[in-house]
Design an enzyme around this catalytic site. Structure first.
Site, PDB file in Angstrom:
ATOM      1  CG  HIS A  22      60.800  -4.361 -19.513  1.00  0.00           C
ATOM      2  ND1 HIS A  22      61.107  -3.666 -18.351  1.00  0.00           N
ATOM      3  CD2 HIS A  22      60.072  -3.487 -20.263  1.00  0.00           C
ATOM      4  CE1 HIS A  22      60.587  -2.453 -18.411  1.00  0.00           C
ATOM      5  NE2 HIS A  22      59.955  -2.315 -19.558  1.00  0.00           N
ATOM      6  CG  PHE A  68      52.057  -4.664 -24.850  1.00  0.00           C
ATOM      7  CD1 PHE A  68      53.233  -5.313 -25.199  1.00  0.00           C
ATOM      8  CD2 PHE A  68      50.891  -5.008 -25.496  1.00  0.00           C
ATOM      9  CE1 PHE A  68      53.245  -6.281 -26.199  1.00  0.00           C
ATOM     10  CE2 PHE A  68      50.887  -5.981 -26.500  1.00  0.00           C
ATOM     11  CZ  PHE A  68      52.072  -6.619 -26.844  1.00  0.00           C
ATOM     12  CG  ASN A  70      54.953   1.708 -22.235  1.00  0.00           C
ATOM     13  OD1 ASN A  70      55.805   1.161 -21.539  1.00  0.00           O
ATOM     14  ND2 ASN A  70      55.243   2.304 -23.356  1.00  0.00           N
ATOM     15  CG  ASP A  95      62.088  -4.618 -15.367  1.00  0.00           C
ATOM     16  OD1 ASP A  95      60.846  -4.492 -15.297  1.00  0.00           O
ATOM     17  OD2 ASP A  95      62.794  -3.913 -16.104  1.00  0.00           O
ATOM     18  CG  ASN A 116      57.671   3.727 -19.531  1.00  0.00           C
ATOM     19  OD1 ASN A 116      57.766   4.839 -19.024  1.00  0.00           O
ATOM     20  ND2 ASN A 116      58.258   3.421 -20.676  1.00  0.00           N
TER      21      ASN A 116
END
Length: 196
Positions: A22, A68, A70, A95, A116
């Site tokens: 990720h 992060f 999201n 990714d 996300n």
């Protein structure tokens, strides 16, 4: 082509996530810094680590959000607001489950495909019209496996293939930043096909 570019790499901060699939967007920023030099520094106002620099004669802000995945869009929006960068001068490296390791693709606009970080970027930028560097990480095969897949490290062969795709993307970055995205895409995507 004048004006500032923003290159944002998506990932999760902290050593726990460092080499996970990720974080491929962060890997791309690392590759840019290895090639061109410099170091990202924490910028509170941008909610991430950043560097304003010149790459092949183009003014660029490199950004690694620390919000992060999201909430990546918060940091990207903070940077576009601060530097007054339009969405069509933003490149988001992330990714991509739908591409195999070793493949990288440039595109502008399109959907978020359930990613996300892209979803957050859409929400905060108010448009899907930014550029993406889609870094292939492959798909685990079933939807319920996706979260553990992206949050784990790829086997050595896949990791090497991902790194090779970042090198290919770096080779076309001067064309892209210099206002020749069509040429950059043609070269990058042709290299992919010849490698398949």
């Amino acid at each position: 082509m004048d004006g500032l570019w923003l290159i944002a790499g998506l990932g999760n901060p902290g050593p726990k996530y460092d080499r996970t699939r990720h974080n491929a967007g962060f890997w791309f920023l690392d590759a840019v810094l290895r090639r061109f030099g410099g170091e990202l520094r924490r910028e509170k106002k941008l909610l991430g680590r950043a560097l304003k620099t010149r790459l092949d004669g183009q003014d660029v802000v490199l950004l690694a959000p620390e919000t992060f995945m999201n909430e990546s869009g918060q940091s990207i929006r903070a940077a576009t607001d601060f530097y007054r960068i339009e969405a069509d001068r933003v490149l988001v490296a992330h990714d991509e489950l739908d591409l195999p390791p070793g493949t990288a693709r440039l595109k502008q606009g399109g959907g978020h495909g359930g990613h996300n970080g892209l979803r957050s970027s859409f929400r905060h930028l108010g448009t899907p019209g930014f550029w993406r560097l889609r870094i292939g990480i492959g798909h685990p095969g079933t939807a319920d496996q996706v979260t553990p897949w992206v949050l784990s490290r790829a086997p050595a062969g896949d990791e090497q293939a991902i790194e090779a795709s970042l090198d290919k993307a770096l080779e076309v970055l001067p064309d892209f930043l210099g206002g020749r995205p069509g040429e950059a895409m043609k070269r990058l995507h042709a290299r992919d096909r010849s490698a398949d």
